[in-house]
Design a protein around this motif. Structure first.
Motif, PDB file in Angstrom:
ATOM      1  N   MET A  31      39.169   8.986  25.745  1.00 20.20           N
ATOM      2  CA  MET A  31      39.413   9.221  24.508  1.00 20.20           C
ATOM      3  C   MET A  31      40.248  10.581  24.221  1.00 20.20           C
ATOM      4  N   GLU A  32      41.083  10.952  25.092  1.00 16.01           N
ATOM      5  CA  GLU A  32      41.848  12.083  24.820  1.00 16.01           C
ATOM      6  C   GLU A  32      42.989  11.911  23.929  1.00 16.01           C
ATOM      7  N   ARG A  33      43.350  10.642  23.814  1.00 18.79           N
ATOM      8  CA  ARG A  33      44.302  10.307  22.767  1.00 18.79           C
ATOM      9  C   ARG A  33      43.968  10.336  21.450  1.00 18.79           C
ATOM     10  N   TYR A  34      42.650  10.193  21.075  1.00 21.55           N
ATOM     11  CA  TYR A  34      42.152  10.326  19.798  1.00 21.55           C
ATOM     12  C   TYR A  34      41.251  11.533  19.592  1.00 21.55           C
ATOM     13  N   SER A  35      41.373  12.573  20.658  1.00 17.70           N
ATOM     14  CA  SER A  35      40.426  13.604  20.311  1.00 17.70           C
ATOM     15  C   SER A  35      40.487  14.364  19.280  1.00 17.70           C
ATOM     16  N   ARG A  36      41.634  14.743  18.723  1.00 17.99           N
ATOM     17  CA  ARG A  36      41.670  15.353  17.139  1.00 17.99           C
ATOM     18  C   ARG A  36      40.864  14.381  16.238  1.00 17.99           C
ATOM     19  N   GLN A  37      41.197  13.369  16.332  1.00 14.99           N
ATOM     20  CA  GLN A  37      40.511  12.240  15.295  1.00 14.99           C
ATOM     21  C   GLN A  37      38.896  12.334  15.335  1.00 14.99           C
ATOM     22  N   VAL A  38      38.436  12.490  16.733  1.00 14.19           N
ATOM     23  CA  VAL A  38      36.964  12.438  17.159  1.00 14.19           C
ATOM     24  C   VAL A  38      36.514  13.716  16.565  1.00 14.19           C
ATOM     25  N   LEU A  39      37.266  14.900  16.617  1.00 14.97           N
ATOM     26  CA  LEU A  39      36.869  16.211  16.173  1.00 14.97           C
ATOM     27  C   LEU A  39      36.492  16.100  14.651  1.00 14.97           C
ATOM     28  N   TYR A  40      37.321  15.325  14.014  1.00 16.26           N
ATOM     29  CA  TYR A  40      37.035  15.325  12.268  1.00 16.26           C
ATOM     30  C   TYR A  40      35.663  15.036  12.163  1.00 16.26           C
ATOM     31  N   LYS A  41      35.006  15.547  11.227  1.00 16.29           N
ATOM     32  CA  LYS A  41      33.274  15.312  11.053  1.00 16.29           C
ATOM     33  C   LYS A  41      33.275  13.772  10.360  1.00 16.29           C
ATOM     34  N   GLY A  42      34.562  13.660   9.619  1.00 12.57           N
ATOM     35  CA  GLY A  42      34.149  12.341   8.924  1.00 12.57           C
ATOM     36  C   GLY A  42      34.050  10.936   9.985  1.00 12.57           C
ATOM     37  N   ILE A  43      34.662  11.262  11.077  1.00 14.86           N
ATOM     38  CA  ILE A  43      34.642  10.113  12.101  1.00 14.86           C
ATOM     39  C   ILE A  43      33.969  10.484  13.298  1.00 14.86           C
ATOM     40  N   GLY A  44      34.093  11.221  14.067  1.00 12.33           N
ATOM     41  CA  GLY A  44      33.485  11.507  15.259  1.00 12.33           C
ATOM     42  C   GLY A  44      33.371  10.330  16.401  1.00 12.33           C
ATOM     43  N   GLU A  45      32.408  10.364  17.324  1.00 11.29           N
ATOM     44  CA  GLU A  45      32.602   9.564  18.466  1.00 11.29           C
ATOM     45  C   GLU A  45      32.015   8.358  17.809  1.00 11.29           C
ATOM     46  N   SER A  46      31.114   8.231  17.168  1.00  6.46           N
ATOM     47  CA  SER A  46      30.624   6.830  16.907  1.00  6.46           C
ATOM     48  C   SER A  46      31.491   6.212  15.785  1.00  6.46           C
ATOM     49  N   GLY A  47      32.243   7.033  14.808  1.00  6.48           N
ATOM     50  CA  GLY A  47      33.185   6.296  14.099  1.00  6.48           C
ATOM     51  C   GLY A  47      34.373   5.822  14.810  1.00  6.48           C
ATOM     52  N   GLN A  48      34.857   6.668  15.987  1.00  7.30           N
ATOM     53  CA  GLN A  48      35.939   6.106  16.661  1.00  7.30           C
ATOM     54  C   GLN A  48      35.660   4.935  17.472  1.00  7.30           C
ATOM     55  N   HIS A  49      34.372   4.869  17.836  1.00  5.82           N
ATOM     56  CA  HIS A  49      33.911   3.468  18.650  1.00  5.82           C
ATOM     57  C   HIS A  49      34.049   2.368  17.646  1.00  5.82           C
ATOM     58  N   LEU A  50      33.642   2.600  16.370  1.00  6.96           N
ATOM     59  CA  LEU A  50      33.922   1.484  15.360  1.00  6.96           C
ATOM     60  C   LEU A  50      35.210   0.947  15.271  1.00  6.96           C
ATOM     61  N   ILE A  51      36.073   2.197  14.992  1.00  9.34           N
ATOM     62  CA  ILE A  51      37.476   1.772  14.859  1.00  9.34           C
ATOM     63  C   ILE A  51      38.113   1.039  16.047  1.00  9.34           C
ATOM     64  N   SER A  52      37.762   1.420  17.234  1.00  6.56           N
ATOM     65  CA  SER A  52      38.308   0.865  18.583  1.00  6.56           C
ATOM     66  C   SER A  52      37.876  -0.328  18.929  1.00  6.56           C
ATOM     67  N   THR A  53      36.882  -0.962  18.011  1.00  5.70           N
ATOM     68  CA  THR A  53      36.347  -2.314  18.306  1.00  5.70           C
ATOM     69  C   THR A  53      36.574  -3.188  17.225  1.00  5.70           C
ATOM     70  N   SER A  54      37.558  -2.775  16.293  1.00  5.23           N
ATOM     71  CA  SER A  54      37.702  -3.400  14.965  1.00  5.23           C
ATOM     72  C   SER A  54      39.320  -4.347  15.129  1.00  5.23           C
ATOM     73  N   THR A  55      39.273  -5.468  14.368  1.00  5.62           N
ATOM     74  CA  THR A  55      40.547  -6.098  14.059  1.00  5.62           C
ATOM     75  C   THR A  55      41.049  -6.085  12.729  1.00  5.62           C
ATOM     76  N   VAL A  56      42.304  -5.820  12.383  1.00  7.92           N
ATOM     77  CA  VAL A  56      42.742  -5.629  11.108  1.00  7.92           C
ATOM     78  C   VAL A  56      43.825  -6.477  10.587  1.00  7.92           C
ATOM     79  N   LEU A  57      43.787  -7.532   9.887  1.00 10.05           N
ATOM     80  CA  LEU A  57      44.572  -8.308   9.108  1.00 10.05           C
ATOM     81  C   LEU A  57      45.745  -7.674   8.265  1.00 10.05           C
ATOM     82  N   ILE A  58      47.026  -7.605   8.427  1.00 11.21           N
ATOM     83  CA  ILE A  58      47.889  -7.023   7.422  1.00 11.21           C
ATOM     84  C   ILE A  58      48.815  -8.063   7.056  1.00 11.21           C
ATOM     85  N   VAL A  59      48.641  -8.408   5.827  1.00 14.17           N
ATOM     86  CA  VAL A  59      49.534  -9.616   5.031  1.00 14.17           C
ATOM     87  C   VAL A  59      50.887  -8.863   4.523  1.00 14.17           C
TER      88      VAL A  59
END
Length: 333
Positions: A1-29
């Motif tokens: 998770m070192e790659r996303y450490s600064r994002q995880v430190l942000y209180k709006g995301i944290g470790e639980s939020g980063q886990h949700l992001i890392s398991t998601s699929t996004v479609l861009i049209v």
């Protein structure tokens, strides 16, 4: 998770939020100005997979604002989804990227959206946005709208069952025929639109997108930034999210010829026209053809043709759809 450490430190995301992001699929049209930048932001944020749909290829005029692409991509006329996939994989080798060089119609969008957690709008036309809206509400996935032209930008998130849909907002949206190809655009307007769009997307992916719901608009040149609340704009009569939805954009019959937004280019769809048919017709005429791994390019009657192998043609320098059909019939019968 070192790659996303600064994002995880942000209180709006944290470790639980980063886990949700890392398991998601996004479609861009669309992976032009909006879609290419949002794809890069989401790749760097750690999403598991990106699904990209775009029918176009990189041109030099794109490079001023479409940050994933290079002069080499423009010189080679590389399809945008292919160029985007290559650059995104350089940024993050573990990222999954599914690329579709295709015109985004309702059938394709329904098929690929079924596996996505979120849908992002990177398009430049009203009809496609209504189709995205209908697909999202029919299968029940959230999507985020964004648009920009000149120095203006706008964005809003839509959640089936929670927010009014894009069709509900159409009566109050500014009416304009301006496009980037007719009125121009500056890079900061793209950055603002995507900043709003991706932030909303991250809130949705981390399950933090909650009322009140707003559409955000602004003009970066004038430094005007506003928002208006859209919670109460839902209509029970809406054909997409009302009491009796019919999803009209999914029922509409696609025209086999269409003028691309703001450009002297007509797109023609004809499944008869594959690579072998093009080679035979042009060989008979003695026409010189430029072959690339993705399409064939040639000139006929002073128009530039780009023929993809799936029956899709772009005719540049032409705005008349009837003339386009005539040219196709002359060439291919």
């Amino acid at each position: 998770m070192e790659r996303y450490s600064r994002q995880v430190l942000y209180k709006g995301i944290g470790e639980s939020g980063q886990h949700l992001i890392s398991t998601s699929t996004v479609l861009i049209v669309g992976v032009g100005a909006l879609g290419s930048l949002s794809a890069e932001m989401l790749a760097r944020a750690g999403v598991r997979k990106l699904i990209l749909i775009d029918r176009d290829y990189v041109e030099y005029s794109n490079l001023q604002r479409q940050t994933l692409y290079t002069a080499h991509d423009a010189q080679e006329k590389t399809p945008k989804v292919i160029a985007a996939k290559g650059r995104l994989m350089e940024i993050r080798p573990d990222l999954e990227v599914e690329a579709h060089i295709a015109h985004c119609d309702a059938q394709l969008l329904m098929e690929v959206a079924a596996s996505a957690n979120l849908l992002l709008d990177g398009t430049d036309n009203f009809d496609t946005r209504l189709m995205i809206n209908d697909v999202a509400y029919k299968i029940g996935i959230p999507w985020v709208y964004a648009a920009c032209v000149e120095a203006s930008y706008s964005s809003a998130g839509f959640i089936p069952g929670s927010t009014p849909c894009y069709r509900c907002l159409v009566p109050i949206l500014p009416s304009t025929t301006l496009t980037c190809d007719t009125a121009g655009i500056i890079g900061p307007a793209v950055q603002m639109a995507v900043a709003e769009q991706v932030t909303t997307g991250l809130k949705i992916l981390t399950e933090q997108f909650a009322p009140p719901y707003y559409m955000r608009v602004g003009n970066i040149w004038d430094m005007d930034h506003m928002k208006f609340r859209m919670d109460a704009m839902h209509s029970d009569e809406c054909e997409t999210c009302g009491i009796r939805p019919v999803y009209p954009s999914l029922l509409a019959q696609a025209d086999h010829a269409m003028r691309l937004c703001g450009r002297d280019t007509v797109q023609v769809m004809d499944p008869r026209i594959n690579g072998a048919v093009v080679d035979h017709a042009l060989g008979r005429l003695g026409t010189e053809v430029n072959h690339t791994p993705y399409f064939k390019e040639f000139h006929y009657e002073n128009f530039r043709f780009v023929c993809f192998n799936n029956g899709r043609l772009l005719i540049h320098g032409l705005g008349d759809m009837n003339k386009a059909r005539t040219l196709v019939n002359q060439l291919f019968g």
